[in-house]
Scaffold this motif. Structure first.
Motif, PDB file in Angstrom:
ATOM      1  N   SER A  97      -3.348  42.970  -7.569  1.00 59.91           N
ATOM      2  CA  SER A  97      -2.370  42.427  -6.629  1.00 59.91           C
ATOM      3  C   SER A  97      -1.124  41.852  -7.287  1.00 59.91           C
ATOM      4  CB  SER A  97      -3.025  41.321  -5.782  1.00 59.91           C
ATOM      5  OG  SER A  97      -4.039  41.845  -4.968  1.00 59.91           O
ATOM      6  N   GLY A 106       1.514  45.696  -8.658  1.00 64.79           N
ATOM      7  CA  GLY A 106       2.244  46.085  -7.457  1.00 64.79           C
ATOM      8  C   GLY A 106       1.406  46.688  -6.358  1.00 64.79           C
ATOM      9  N   LEU A 107       0.109  46.326  -6.278  1.00 67.44           N
ATOM     10  CA  LEU A 107      -0.786  46.907  -5.269  1.00 67.44           C
ATOM     11  C   LEU A 107      -1.569  45.829  -4.510  1.00 67.44           C
ATOM     12  CD1 LEU A 107      -2.178  49.838  -7.469  1.00 67.44           C
ATOM     13  CD2 LEU A 107      -0.392  49.985  -5.714  1.00 67.44           C
ATOM     14  N   GLU A 133       7.059  43.693  -7.465  1.00 69.34           N
ATOM     15  CA  GLU A 133       7.432  44.475  -6.285  1.00 69.34           C
ATOM     16  C   GLU A 133       6.347  45.505  -5.973  1.00 69.34           C
ATOM     17  OE1 GLU A 133      11.253  47.032  -4.529  1.00 69.34           O
ATOM     18  OE2 GLU A 133      11.253  46.347  -6.621  1.00 69.34           O
ATOM     19  N   ASP A 134       6.012  45.635  -4.699  1.00 66.53           N
ATOM     20  CA  ASP A 134       4.943  46.540  -4.273  1.00 66.53           C
ATOM     21  C   ASP A 134       5.364  48.000  -4.431  1.00 66.53           C
ATOM     22  OD1 ASP A 134       3.790  44.172  -3.485  1.00 66.53           O
ATOM     23  OD2 ASP A 134       4.272  44.440  -1.358  1.00 66.53           O
TER      24      ASP A 134
END
Length: 378
Positions: free
Chosen positions: A218, A222-223, A29-30
């Motif tokens: 990525s 979560g980025l 999850e971001d």
């Protein structure tokens, strides 16, 4: 040769920004900027002090140092920071490969890991993971593929999309096989630190002088929207990558480098949160598979946040996934994007609540398809 289209990106381009619930993705999850700043202690003053000058070709010293200290025992000479791992893969492949080179690729795989070599004109051999063998890597098959002409072996462990991995002993065997013919070993390490039942594998570039590894913020951190990746490679290869980069992106943004550096310096804060969430979600998925075993088969993932499910009794997996997104609003990735037409990639790294809703709707549609199949047979 022209580079092939990426079926995965074509599918996501249509549905990624319009779905209600995404259970297709390969990342956790971001994080929001607010969450990130609180977790890593990034202050407004650091942004205010930033000067928007150009960055060095290999990436800023601070970012490369952070990457090297976390994964490379501090040796920044082997580090290049890139616009996502996709840029690193593109640069390395084009720096090292030429038409006619023999390249062995683990399959199923991410399109960049095969299509770039293919577009260069390399001779591609596939080392296939088979569901019937629980996606266990068959090293005897790999040995049969390797010749004295093998230029590069490309692998991805923990593996996307199946979630399988290799042991430390198997990693050493891979290195031994590559070294035996003087081949490069290119290793996508997107999920290096996100494992469940076994510790993370060692950084491969520390073990073999012709190993190249690719990493990214990525997937496990979560980025994804930050678009920061990296590679560890021998200095002479990085020099060739720089010359290619001069015609593509030149460098990263210093704004992005600042955030990425601080994120990597505090990576455990991000990883621990999302790893606990991923472990919870994996158990929810395991229970769902057991409940729906009449419709679904799987191999429980050892790392990463993707499972490569096989559905029983569904002849057209793309048609099924189209129906799941419209009208049910749930995004699932058909295995045809990986040339496995009877599978789907299900991502379980996102919101637990959304995963549960998505699985519920998926169950409903599976029952509808199964009922229709029975009626047709009658």
């Amino acid at each position: 040769m022209k580079i092939a289209q990426a079926p995965l990106e074509n599918w996501l381009r249509d549905y990624y920004f319009t779905n209600e619930i995404d259970i297709s993705g390969s990342g956790v999850e971001d994080f929001s900027m607010s969450e990130l700043r609180q977790l890593i202690g990034l202050e407004q003053e650091e942004f205010d002090r930033l000067i928007f000058h150009d960055s060095p070709s290999l990436g800023s010293l601070g970012l490369r140092k952070a990457i090297a200290q976390r994964w490379g025992k501090g040796d920044i000479s082997k580090v290049m920071a890139t616009n996502g791992s996709s840029e690193a893969i593109f640069l390395v492949m084009n720096a090292l490969l030429k038409p006619g080179d023999e390249v062995i690729v683990l399959e199923p795989t991410y399109h960049s890991l095969v299509h770039i070599a293919e577009s260069i004109g390399c001779q591609i051999k596939y080392w296939q993971l088979k569901f019937e063998q629980q996606f266990t890597p068959d090293f005897e098959e790999l040995k049969s593929l390797i010749t004295q002409n093998t230029r590069m072996i490309i692998v991805n462990f923990p593996h996307n999309p199946t979630g399988v991995s290799v042991s430390v002993e198997q990693q050493r065997e891979l290195i031994k096989l590559a070294a035996g013919v003087g081949a490069y070993l290119a290793w996508d390490e997107a999920f290096l630190e996100l494992t469940y039942d076994h510790p993370s594998l060692p950084e491969v570039s520390l073990l073999y002088d012709k190993a190249i590894s690719f990493g990214t913020l990525s997937k496990a951190y979560g980025l994804p929207g930050l678009r920061v990746g990296w590679c560890f490679a021998p200095r002479d290869i990085l020099e060739d990558c720089i010359h290619l980069r001069d015609y593509i992106s030149l460098a990263l943004s210093p704004l992005v480098e600042l955030v990425a550096q601080r994120a990597i310096e505090n990576a455990d804060c991000l990883l621990n949160i999302r790893q606990k969430q991923a472990y919870t979600n994996r158990e929810i998925l395991a229970e769902w598979v057991e409940t729906n075993r009449d419709f679904v088969e799987w191999v429980k993932p050892q790392g990463g946040v993707t499972a490569f499910l096989r559905f029983r009794g569904i002849s057209d997996i793309e048609d099924f996934c189209h129906h799941l997104i419209n009208p049910h609003g749930v995004l699932l990735l058909p295995g045809t994007c990986f040339h496995y037409p009877h599978h789907v990639r299900l991502g379980f790294g996102g919101s637990t609540a959304k995963l549960q809703v998505g699985l519920s709707r998926l169950s409903q549609l599976l029952r509808v398809y199964h009922s229709n199949t029975q009626l047709i047979q009658i």
